[in-house]
Motif scaffolding. Structure first.
Motif, PDB file in Angstrom:
ATOM      1  N   ARG A 108       1.309  29.662  22.629  1.00 32.86           N
ATOM      2  CA  ARG A 108       1.122  30.797  23.529  1.00 32.86           C
ATOM      3  C   ARG A 108      -0.293  31.351  23.389  1.00 32.86           C
ATOM      4  NH1 ARG A 108       4.480  36.578  23.897  1.00 32.86           N
ATOM      5  NH2 ARG A 108       3.384  37.317  25.770  1.00 32.86           N
TER       6      ARG A 108
ATOM      7  N   ARG B  32       5.624  31.308  31.740  1.00 33.03           N
ATOM      8  CA  ARG B  32       7.014  31.783  31.818  1.00 33.03           C
ATOM      9  C   ARG B  32       7.014  33.263  32.154  1.00 33.03           C
ATOM     10  NH1 ARG B  32       8.900  30.118  27.142  1.00 33.03           N
ATOM     11  NH2 ARG B  32       8.814  32.081  25.990  1.00 33.03           N
TER      12      ARG B  32
ATOM     13  N   ASP C 200       9.486  36.693  33.998  1.00 33.00           N
ATOM     14  CA  ASP C 200      10.816  37.179  34.363  1.00 33.00           C
ATOM     15  C   ASP C 200      11.171  36.679  35.759  1.00 33.00           C
ATOM     16  OD1 ASP C 200      10.967  38.514  31.972  1.00 33.00           O
ATOM     17  OD2 ASP C 200      10.317  40.443  32.808  1.00 33.00           O
ATOM     18  N   ARG C 201      12.415  36.316  35.942  1.00 28.41           N
ATOM     19  CA  ARG C 201      12.858  35.821  37.246  1.00 28.41           C
ATOM     20  C   ARG C 201      12.550  36.827  38.353  1.00 28.41           C
ATOM     21  NH1 ARG C 201      16.172  32.253  39.732  1.00 28.41           N
ATOM     22  NH2 ARG C 201      16.564  31.129  37.797  1.00 28.41           N
TER      23      ARG C 201
ATOM     24  N   SER D 290      11.182  24.845  34.557  1.00 27.52           N
ATOM     25  CA  SER D 290      12.527  25.142  34.056  1.00 27.52           C
ATOM     26  C   SER D 290      12.864  26.570  34.428  1.00 27.52           C
ATOM     27  CB  SER D 290      12.609  24.945  32.533  1.00 27.52           C
ATOM     28  OG  SER D 290      11.740  25.857  31.878  1.00 27.52           O
ATOM     29  N   GLU D 291      14.146  26.884  34.402  1.00 27.17           N
ATOM     30  CA  GLU D 291      14.580  28.241  34.703  1.00 27.17           C
ATOM     31  C   GLU D 291      15.933  28.500  34.065  1.00 27.17           C
ATOM     32  OE1 GLU D 291      15.710  28.927  38.892  1.00 27.17           O
ATOM     33  OE2 GLU D 291      15.205  26.827  39.230  1.00 27.17           O
TER      34      GLU D 291
ATOM     35  N   SER E 247      14.601  34.005  33.332  1.00 30.18           N
ATOM     36  CA  SER E 247      13.183  33.668  33.439  1.00 30.18           C
ATOM     37  C   SER E 247      12.974  32.355  34.187  1.00 30.18           C
ATOM     38  CB  SER E 247      12.554  33.567  32.048  1.00 30.18           C
ATOM     39  OG  SER E 247      13.102  32.486  31.321  1.00 30.18           O
ATOM     40  N   ILE E 248      11.725  32.174  34.623  1.00 33.47           N
ATOM     41  CA  ILE E 248      11.307  30.943  35.297  1.00 33.47           C
ATOM     42  C   ILE E 248       9.989  30.500  34.682  1.00 33.47           C
ATOM     43  CG2 ILE E 248      10.395  30.000  37.464  1.00 33.47           C
ATOM     44  CD1 ILE E 248      12.433  31.644  38.965  1.00 33.47           C
ATOM     45  N   THR E 249       9.899  29.224  34.353  1.00 30.78           N
ATOM     46  CA  THR E 249       8.650  28.648  33.857  1.00 30.78           C
ATOM     47  C   THR E 249       8.075  27.758  34.953  1.00 30.78           C
ATOM     48  OG1 THR E 249       9.469  28.663  31.581  1.00 30.78           O
ATOM     49  CG2 THR E 249       7.576  27.245  32.065  1.00 30.78           C
TER      50      THR E 249
ATOM     51  N   SER F 210       5.111  38.227  30.358  1.00 34.07           N
ATOM     52  CA  SER F 210       4.553  36.957  30.826  1.00 34.07           C
ATOM     53  C   SER F 210       4.040  36.153  29.641  1.00 34.07           C
ATOM     54  CB  SER F 210       3.416  37.199  31.821  1.00 34.07           C
ATOM     55  OG  SER F 210       3.861  37.913  32.948  1.00 34.07           O
TER      56      SER F 210
END
Length: 305
Positions: A21, A166, A168-169, A191-192, A196-198, A247
């Protein structure tokens, strides 16, 4: 220096994707980070250094306030009790050992810079008014001497260079509402889950976007603009995401940069066995910390796979 280290909580996904990160300013635990002193700003304006300062700053951020700068932190040793407590989940986490040369070479290539892994300098003063030259990079590598025990080295990437982000959705859905598909198609979902959504930048759409934005009316399209159309929109989107603490900007690295794993003295047996399985095929040695019987220090024993 041959080896460099990173303390972290144990996360299974690290050994699946080998991502680090890059922390944006708002999530760093030092409020002075990426915030030049007001005395320095006054000096820049007074001495006419403004253009040179901001020209240097643009190596790291397009918005001139360092919102788009990330920090990936490392340290010089794996045996610091305070670091284990603060950054490795109170001795339940791990420390990753990196080959310094391989890590530096990889990020030099990825970020198109030289000597990307830099030593942090510690001082009591934020900035000396006797200093004649202004070096933006030095400002981003300066910390109070209260932090000297960390012996930090860091990489300072532009967040838009991240391999994945990544969020938050709900925030990702807001991006869809604010930007039309022409912009949102720049991203592919990796991915999700429920929360969350990446996503990552789609290189095909990235190139297609730039080709569409050129109107063909000028032979100087690229010269007239400091950033390409895709870079401009990425700077804007990533800059807005960076001010949201949830984020997460992820930079992937080759597995061969990793030379060892150290496991905390309080790590669970379940986590230890899982780590063994995850690194087995990569032939990475694993060591577990144990308390010294005579000193306030840790010893490490190799765990054979």
């Amino acid at each position: 220096m041959k080896k460099i280290y990173k303390y972290m909580p144990y996360r299974r996904e690290f050994f699946s994707n080998f991502c680090l990160r890059a922390s944006q300013r708002g999530v760093l635990n030092d409020p002075f980070e990426l915030s030049p002193a007001q005395d320095l700003i006054d000096k820049i304006l007074r001495d006419g250094l403004r253009d040179d300062f901001f020209e240097q700053a643009e190596q790291f951020s397009s918005d001139r306030n360092f919102n788009e700068v990330g920090v990936i932190s490392f340290t010089e040793n794996y045996n610091n009790l305070l670091m284990w407590s603060h950054y490795a989940n109170e001795h339940k986490g791990i420390v990753i050992e990196f080959d310094y040369e391989k890590l530096n070479d990889y990020f030099n290539y990825k970020l198109s810079m030289s000597d990307t892994v830099e030593r942090v300098l510690y001082n009591r003063e934020r900035y000396s008014l006797l200093q004649k030259d202004v070096c933006v990079k030095d400002l981003l590598l300066a910390k109070s001497d209260d932090w000297i025990y960390e012996k930090e080295h860091r990489i300072l990437p532009k967040l838009r260079k991240a391999d994945a982000v990544r969020v938050d959705r709900e925030l990702f859905e807001q991006l869809h509402e604010f930007y039309d598909n022409h912009y949102v198609n720049l991203f592919s979902i990796v991915s999700e889950d429920e929360y969350s959504i990446t996503f990552k930048v789609n290189p095909v759409e990235y190139e297609h976007f730039d080709n569409q934005e050129k109107d063909g009316n000028s032979t100087d399209d690229n010269e007239e603009m400091k950033f390409s159309p895709s870079e401009t929109i990425l700077n804007e989107i990533y800059g807005s995401l960076a001010v949201v603490p949830s984020s997460v900007f992820l930079f992937q690295l080759p597995a061969d940069c990793i030379s060892a794993v150290f496991v905390g003295c309080r790590a669970s047996s379940v986590d230890i066995e899982e780590i063994k399985l995850l690194v087995n095929s990569k032939k990475i040695p694993i060591y577990q910390a144990e308390l010294s019987k005579t000193y306030f220090t840790l010893g490490f024993n190799e765990l054979y796979l």
